[in-house]
Structures are given as C-alpha cells and as structure tokens.
Write a protein that holds these residues in place. Structure first.
Motif, PDB file in Angstrom:
ATOM      1  N   HIS A   1       0.843  -1.014   0.079  1.00 47.73           N
ATOM      2  CA  HIS A   1      -0.083  -0.195  -0.380  1.00 47.73           C
ATOM      3  C   HIS A   1       0.565   1.447   0.279  1.00 47.73           C
ATOM      4  N   ARG A   2       2.001   0.837  -0.631  1.00 50.74           N
ATOM      5  CA  ARG A   2       2.712   2.262  -0.851  1.00 50.74           C
ATOM      6  C   ARG A   2       3.820   1.730  -1.392  1.00 50.74           C
ATOM      7  N   SER A   3       4.728   3.031  -2.026  1.00 59.28           N
ATOM      8  CA  SER A   3       5.222   3.402  -3.390  1.00 59.28           C
ATOM      9  C   SER A   3       6.881   3.702  -3.143  1.00 59.28           C
ATOM     10  N   ILE A   4       7.645   3.970  -3.046  1.00 55.16           N
ATOM     11  CA  ILE A   4       8.994   4.147  -2.748  1.00 55.16           C
ATOM     12  C   ILE A   4       9.370   5.172  -4.327  1.00 55.16           C
ATOM     13  N   PRO A   5      10.093   5.723  -3.763  1.00 54.85           N
ATOM     14  CA  PRO A   5      10.503   7.131  -4.622  1.00 54.85           C
ATOM     15  C   PRO A   5      10.478   7.061  -5.462  1.00 54.85           C
ATOM     16  N   GLU A   6      11.118   5.908  -5.907  1.00 54.69           N
ATOM     17  CA  GLU A   6      11.932   5.456  -7.386  1.00 54.69           C
ATOM     18  C   GLU A   6      10.495   5.096  -8.179  1.00 54.69           C
ATOM     19  N   HIS A   7       9.418   5.137  -7.810  1.00 49.47           N
ATOM     20  CA  HIS A   7       7.990   4.355  -8.706  1.00 49.47           C
ATOM     21  C   HIS A   7       7.396   5.639  -7.720  1.00 49.47           C
ATOM     22  N   ALA A   8       6.983   6.255  -7.415  1.00 46.70           N
ATOM     23  CA  ALA A   8       5.658   7.007  -6.917  1.00 46.70           C
ATOM     24  C   ALA A   8       6.588   8.064  -7.677  1.00 46.70           C
ATOM     25  N   ILE A   9       7.497   8.573  -8.479  1.00 49.29           N
ATOM     26  CA  ILE A   9       7.593  10.000  -9.433  1.00 49.29           C
ATOM     27  C   ILE A   9       7.394   9.364 -10.503  1.00 49.29           C
ATOM     28  N   SER A  10       6.988   8.512 -11.052  1.00 50.47           N
ATOM     29  CA  SER A  10       6.310   7.454 -12.268  1.00 50.47           C
ATOM     30  C   SER A  10       5.785   8.003 -12.883  1.00 50.47           C
ATOM     31  N   SER A  11       4.329   8.297 -12.192  1.00 51.40           N
ATOM     32  CA  SER A  11       3.082   9.273 -12.369  1.00 51.40           C
ATOM     33  C   SER A  11       2.850  10.112 -13.159  1.00 51.40           C
ATOM     34  N   ILE A  12       3.275  11.281 -12.092  1.00 48.89           N
ATOM     35  CA  ILE A  12       3.662  12.606 -12.715  1.00 48.89           C
ATOM     36  C   ILE A  12       4.708  12.621 -14.093  1.00 48.89           C
ATOM     37  N   LEU A  13       5.641  11.874 -14.345  1.00 47.33           N
ATOM     38  CA  LEU A  13       6.511  11.369 -15.163  1.00 47.33           C
ATOM     39  C   LEU A  13       5.809  10.942 -16.647  1.00 47.33           C
ATOM     40  N   PHE A  14       5.043  10.246 -16.248  1.00 48.19           N
ATOM     41  CA  PHE A  14       3.788   9.381 -17.340  1.00 48.19           C
ATOM     42  C   PHE A  14       2.930  11.175 -17.836  1.00 48.19           C
ATOM     43  N   PHE A  15       2.382  11.448 -16.642  1.00 48.91           N
ATOM     44  CA  PHE A  15       1.116  12.719 -16.670  1.00 48.91           C
ATOM     45  C   PHE A  15       1.789  13.431 -17.725  1.00 48.91           C
ATOM     46  N   ASN A  16       3.351  14.407 -17.684  1.00 53.62           N
ATOM     47  CA  ASN A  16       3.876  14.778 -18.292  1.00 53.62           C
ATOM     48  C   ASN A  16       4.249  14.364 -19.776  1.00 53.62           C
ATOM     49  N   ASP A  17       4.434  13.111 -19.700  1.00 55.62           N
ATOM     50  CA  ASP A  17       4.611  12.707 -21.396  1.00 55.62           C
ATOM     51  C   ASP A  17       2.527  12.839 -22.036  1.00 55.62           C
ATOM     52  N   HIS A  18       2.079  12.310 -21.608  1.00 55.28           N
ATOM     53  CA  HIS A  18       0.638  12.149 -22.568  1.00 55.28           C
ATOM     54  C   HIS A  18      -0.314  13.141 -22.409  1.00 55.28           C
ATOM     55  N   LEU A  19       0.085  14.175 -20.961  1.00 55.84           N
ATOM     56  CA  LEU A  19      -0.746  15.326 -21.073  1.00 55.84           C
ATOM     57  C   LEU A  19       0.006  16.456 -21.606  1.00 55.84           C
ATOM     58  N   LYS A  20       1.881  16.397 -21.370  1.00 54.39           N
ATOM     59  CA  LYS A  20       1.923  17.618 -22.113  1.00 54.39           C
ATOM     60  C   LYS A  20       2.945  17.583 -22.914  1.00 54.39           C
ATOM     61  N   GLY A  21       3.168  16.363 -23.512  1.00 57.43           N
ATOM     62  CA  GLY A  21       4.508  16.111 -24.373  1.00 57.43           C
ATOM     63  C   GLY A  21       5.580  16.664 -23.844  1.00 57.43           C
ATOM     64  N   LYS A  22       5.689  16.807 -23.010  1.00 59.42           N
ATOM     65  CA  LYS A  22       7.275  17.378 -22.744  1.00 59.42           C
ATOM     66  C   LYS A  22       8.508  16.204 -21.900  1.00 59.42           C
ATOM     67  N   PHE A  23       8.131  15.262 -21.934  1.00 59.56           N
ATOM     68  CA  PHE A  23       8.864  13.705 -21.386  1.00 59.56           C
ATOM     69  C   PHE A  23       8.740  13.017 -22.166  1.00 59.56           C
ATOM     70  N   LYS A  24       9.138  11.940 -22.298  1.00 62.97           N
ATOM     71  CA  LYS A  24       9.218  10.771 -23.048  1.00 62.97           C
ATOM     72  C   LYS A  24       9.557   9.238 -22.058  1.00 62.97           C
ATOM     73  N   PHE A  25       7.635   9.096 -21.728  1.00 62.79           N
ATOM     74  CA  PHE A  25       8.477   7.781 -21.076  1.00 62.79           C
ATOM     75  C   PHE A  25       8.550   6.404 -21.378  1.00 62.79           C
ATOM     76  N   PRO A  26       9.340   5.626 -20.932  1.00 67.48           N
ATOM     77  CA  PRO A  26       9.828   4.486 -22.021  1.00 67.48           C
ATOM     78  C   PRO A  26       8.145   3.802 -21.419  1.00 67.48           C
ATOM     79  N   SER A  27       8.054   2.875 -22.749  1.00 69.73           N
ATOM     80  CA  SER A  27       6.759   2.103 -22.745  1.00 69.73           C
ATOM     81  C   SER A  27       7.383   0.727 -22.247  1.00 69.73           C
TER      82      SER A  27
END
Length: 623
Positions: free
Chosen positions: A315-341
């Motif tokens: 029921h929790r994530s370490i920082p290296e995984h928790a940060i993936s969420s905002i990076l994912f949005f930065n790719d798919h809503l902003k187009g300013k980051f390439k999130f790996p497939s």
C-alpha cells in the motif's frame, strides 16, 4: 368534483416537476442497468449548473488555491454538493493541462496534492468525496450528499451492497445505489468544472488517486471519455478472474453479487479504457492485488499501458516508483517528457531445466541504470516473498538467471527497469528529495516448471548475512531515530524456514546501546486458511559496545501486540513477516502504549549496524 380534479392535477404537475428536476431519470426495476455503459447513459455532466461557491482563495508558493463547493446533482429532491481544493500555477501564461485527484478511504481532499500538481505545471481539482472537514475549513460548508450518502462514515455498507435503503436512489437492487456510482458522478462533474476554467486546457485532463481513489480513477476513466490519461495507485485491479480464484490460498477477495460485477467492479471499466494509463503499486498490496491487476489489465483497450511496481511493499511506493506517475502525465498530457514503453520480458528454461533465464528488452537503453528481476512461486499473493536477481547487459538486452524453486508450483516473474532521470520535476514534500532514477516495470510472466526439472533445495539457517542493501526488505521511517523499522517476508520462503525449536538470532553493533524489537506477523492475511493468526513483539535491551553483540529471542519471548491476538506464539511454521524495529505501539485493555516508554533514551540514528540474522538450535524435520 372540480376541487378533486384540481388537487389531482396539482399533484401530477408537482410530481412531473420533481421528476424533471432530478439529475437521474426514474427507472423501474426491470430497467436496472446491466452494464457500465447503460449505467451512465442519459447522465449529462454539463446539463445542470455547477453553482460553484468559492469559500476561500489564497496563494502558496506561487500556486493560486481555492477552497470551493459545487453541485453534483439533485437526487430524491435534494441537491448533493461536494467540496474540494482547486489550484493552478500563478504564473501560467497559457491554458495548462489539468488533473483530478481522488483521495483514498478514510482520507480527505489534499491541498498538498493540488500544490504538487500546480508546481509541475498543472491545474488540479482534489474532490472531497469522503466528507471529512477540509484543512482550514473551520466554520465553512463542506461536502453534503443531501438525501443520499457516499461516505464511509454515513453509508459504509454501500461500497459493496447494491440493495436499497433510506439513503439510496432506487428502492430495489440497483448499481445506482452504490456509493461508487455517486462518486463517479461527482468526478464527471469535476471534469465539467475543470473544462469551464479559463486556466485549463479542456482537452488535456487526467486523473489519479490512491487506494479507494485508485479504484475511482479507473471507474472515472472508463465512464468519462473526456479523461485523457490516468494513473491509479494501489487500486483499480478489479475482482479476481476465475483461474486465480481457483488457486488454493491465493489471498483474493470473495465475489459480490452478479449485478455488482457487471456494473461496479473495476474489471468492467478497464474494458472501456482507451487512453494512456499507468498502474502504480507494490508487489504485496492488499487492495491492488498484483496478479489480479496484471490479469485484468490485459483487457484494456488502450495501446499505451504502463506499470511501476515497488518490491516488497504493501500500500505504498518508494520514491523511484512514485515519481513515475507525474512523469507519465508529463508525456501524455504535456508532451514534454518521453516515458518509456513497457519493456518486453521473455522467460525460457535453460540447459537441464533447473534454471530459467529472464530476458528484458527495454527501450531508451542509454538511460538504463539497472535492471532487477523479481520471482516467486508462492501462491499467496499478499504474503509472497519475492526473490531478487540483478540482471546484466548482454548484447543490447538484459538477462538474469531465475533458479527454479524446488516444486511444481507456477513461478511468477517480473522485472523493474530503473532509468536515469534527466529532467526537472517537483516531488511530494513527504517523499523528500527527487530520486535520481525512476522505475518502470514489465508485465508479469507465469510458467510452470517441467516435471523433474525443479530439484528440492535444503533450507539454510542464515536469513540475511549482511544488511548492505536491504534488497529483500522494505523500510519505513528509516530516517526517524525512534520509529525506524525494516520488514521482510524472507522467513516464509522454503529456503529460510525455521528449524523446529530454534531461536531467532542477530548480531548488533551500537556504542550507545538501547532496545531492539522483533515483530512477528503470524498467518497474516490468512495465508494459511483456518489456522490461528496474530501479531507479536519481543523486546531485547542491551548495553552499548564497540563490538558486535549477539541478540537472541525464542518463541516464548514474544507477546501479543494487541487484544485481538489471544493465543501465544507457539511455532515459527506460519510466520509470514518479520520486522526489526526501534519502537512499537501495542494495545493493552483498549489503550495504545508506546514502547520504550522513554523514547529520548532509546534514540538510534543511522547508521544501524546488523549482520547474520539467522536461526540457531533446533532441527529441520525430514520432508
């Protein structure tokens, strides 16, 4: 006669007026919705005025924040209104993407989530569906569901039940009686609110939430095609499909009514989702059950599905995984980051069949810092111990050996790829510093060893020889000199089970000395059905020394941690988790008691030096 006719006409007009004013059409029992699409058919979230009321407006750290309420709809003649926080970057020069945050069970809308999103360049609406008073809302109106109720405090039964009562919409079994349905309607109205804001790009709205908020994230995304990206955390996996339910001791939840699973269960909403979606959660979560998530997420219609799975946690994530969420949005809503497939994972047996090889093919290879393979053959998902093997780079891909574990049970394998983070991003204050890497996970592969290939391996007495990496553990509050703790499920693994009659031993070095606590979770999450279970602790006080000291505890040293544990710990046989801690909180006669009583005397800051966690004495029984 005329008088009677007039009264009758007045009643008809009044009834029609009330009916017309309702946000949901009246239905008969034979017209109950039987699918997700039918359930929301006819509800137009833009039709009725939102009647937004801004209760407060202020600025924090270059973020404009409003505390507000708006109308969800009119049900049974009474308006339902929901409160929340809305925020956006103060210095935004153009319309920005927006996020909806859906809080978890027992929680409330969080101002910090709004600030976090805004500091990353998003507008954000945090919906207070649970009805708890908002931070700073003293004396102000809040969430009021009116004649219905979607809160845990007032109507907790109807997260599972569809049956009628005085707080439901329909007076027969109906998915419209579910709390989840009402909250999704509130979420849809939240999307309408965001689209009406002059700071928001109406075509770029995402949603995220944790636990119950994770389920709601999946439901809202499946119900409302205006959502363009989603990231549920520790929720949104749905009910276990039949193959998993048939496993002995899988740890999954029982099914609810057939109508619930047709209309409210996450699995049906997943089938409606076409937009990019990232699952965030740990391997051992009780709510987002890993195997169930992987099985049901294969039914997504989206072409862009990602996973970020933290090892060992619940029921929790370490920082290296928790940060993936905002990076994912930065790719798919902003187009300013390439999130790996999602990296490809292949698993094949090797040589004599006593070993399998995991082959991982990640993209963006130049950014890959490390690859770890997790594997286990434990059928109980919630208490499963995941072994870890570091992968090595071989001709452009990564490989790790996966030893077969000495039984014919299915072996589960997944891999985590940690990419170097080369972009500026804000992070939750509670997570402290931005990590240097972010984790992306593969899908999980499951295979059954060929007969005769998996040789039994004798157990070993040493559980952990050194504590350099805590690779097989998860740590909580590690920077806290009092409340630090580390847990492992390694002692449930057949390679590390206890000899009968043995003691648990560890070597400790501390010049100050103090107290150390061992915590035992026995038969946690009902891993051994129809067997006793409990939670226990043992305390050992020791003097300071510059030399290594041996700390030893027996079964008889353990005491119940709470009043629910009524029998003594008699065996190591069904222990599912071991913790090493600086302090514990126990319950005695219904009251919380913290041990040690004088915390200042027992502060134990880093570094904490341990080695050679092991079993001593006793003997292994012949198989």
């Amino acid at each position: 006669m005329c008088k009677f006719f007039g009264i009758a006409m007045f009643c008809v007009v009044l009834f029609l007026g009330i009916t017309h004013a309702e946000s949901l059409k009246l239905i008969a029992e034979e017209d109950v919705p039987k699918s997700v699409r039918d359930l929301y058919d006819g509800f137009d979230p833009d039709k009725e005025p939102l009647e937004v009321k801004v209760l407060k407006e202020f600025e924090q750290d270059r973020v404009i924040i409003q505390m507000l309420t708006f109308t969800v709809g009119k049900f049974k003649g009474v308006k339902s209104r929901i409160s929340g926080f809305y925020g956006y970057p103060r210095d935004a020069k153009v319309r920005v993407p927006a996020l909806i945050q859906l809080h978890g069970g027992g929680q409330r809308a969080e101002m910090r989530s709004v600030k976090y999103a805004a500091q990353n360049g998003y507008a954000c609406l945090a919906l207070n569906w649970g009805g708890r008073p908002l931070e700073g809302s003293e004396g102000l109106e809040g969430t009021d569901w009116g004649a219905v109720d979607a809160t845990q405090k007032g109507h907790n039964s109807h997260y599972g039940s569809l049956m009628p009562d005085q707080l439901t919409i329909d007076q027969f079994e109906s998915p419209r009686n579910s709390n989840w349905f009402l909250i999704v309607l509130a979420g849809m109205r939240g999307v309408s609110f965001l689209q009406s804001q002059d700071k928001v790009d109406a075509d770029k709205i995402g949603v995220f939430g944790h636990s119950m908020g994770g389920k709601l994230t999946v439901m809202l995304t499946g119900a409302d095609n205006r959502i363009k990206a989603a990231s549920p955390s520790c929720g949104g996996c749905g009910a276990a499909p039949k193959p998993i339910r048939q496993w002995a001791s899988s740890g999954v939840r029982p099914l609810r009514s057939p109508l619930y699973h047709q209309t409210i269960d996450d699995a049906q909403y997943l089938k409606e989702i076409k937009v990019p979606i990232l699952y965030l959660g740990p391997t051992n979560d009780f709510n987002g059950i890993l195997d169930v998530m992987y099985a049901n997420w294969r039914n997504l219609r989206s072409k862009n599905v990602a996973y970020s799975v933290t090892p060992h946690m619940n029921h929790r994530s370490i920082p290296e995984h928790a940060i993936s969420s905002i990076l994912f949005f930065n790719d798919h809503l902003k187009g300013k980051f390439k999130f790996p497939s999602t990296p490809k994972l292949q698993v094949q047996t090797k040589g004599t069949g006593e070993m399998a090889v995991a082959k991982i093919l990640p993209e963006m290879g130049r950014l890959v810092e490390k690859v770890e393979v997790l594997y286990s053959n434990d059928p109980h998902i919630l208490t499963r111990f995941w072994r870890t093997e570091g992968a090595e780079k071989v001709n452009g891909h990564w490989e790790a050996n996966v030893p077969l574990l000495g039984s014919m049970k299915p072996v589960h394998v997944l891999a985590n790829i940690y990419y170097r983070l080369e972009t500026e991003v804000e992070f939750y204050p509670s997570k402290r510093n931005v990590p240097n890497t972010f984790g992306v996970s593969t899908e999980m592969k499951t295979f059954r060893p060929e007969p005769g290939n998996a040789k039994m391996r004798a157990p070993v007495r040493v559980i952990e020889s050194n504590f350099d990496s805590y690779e097989d553990w998860y740590r909580l509050e590690w920077n806290n000199p009092n409340w630090w703790s580390a847990y492992t499920r390694k002692i449930k693994d057949p390679m590390h089970i206890a000899p009968v009659g043995s003691n648990l031993v560890i070597d400790v070095k501390s010049e100050k000395g103090g107290a150390i606590f061992f915590e035992i979770k026995d038969n946690y999450w009902n891993a051994f059905p129809q067997k006793p279970k409990g939670n226990y602790y043992a305390r050992v006080d020791f003097e300071g020394s510059s030399d290594w000291q041996k700390i030893s505890v027996s079964l008889g040293d353990f005491k119940p941690m709470d009043d629910r544990t009524t029998s003594p710990l008699r065996s190591w046989e069904r222990v599912t988790e071991l913790g090493i801690r600086g302090r514990v909180a126990v319950v005695r006669d219904g009251k919380r008691v913290e041990l040690p009583e004088r915390s200042s005397k027992y502060r134990w800051p880093e570094p904490r030096e341990f080695k050679n966690l092991r079993w001593e004495g006793g003997k292994y029984l012949s198989p």
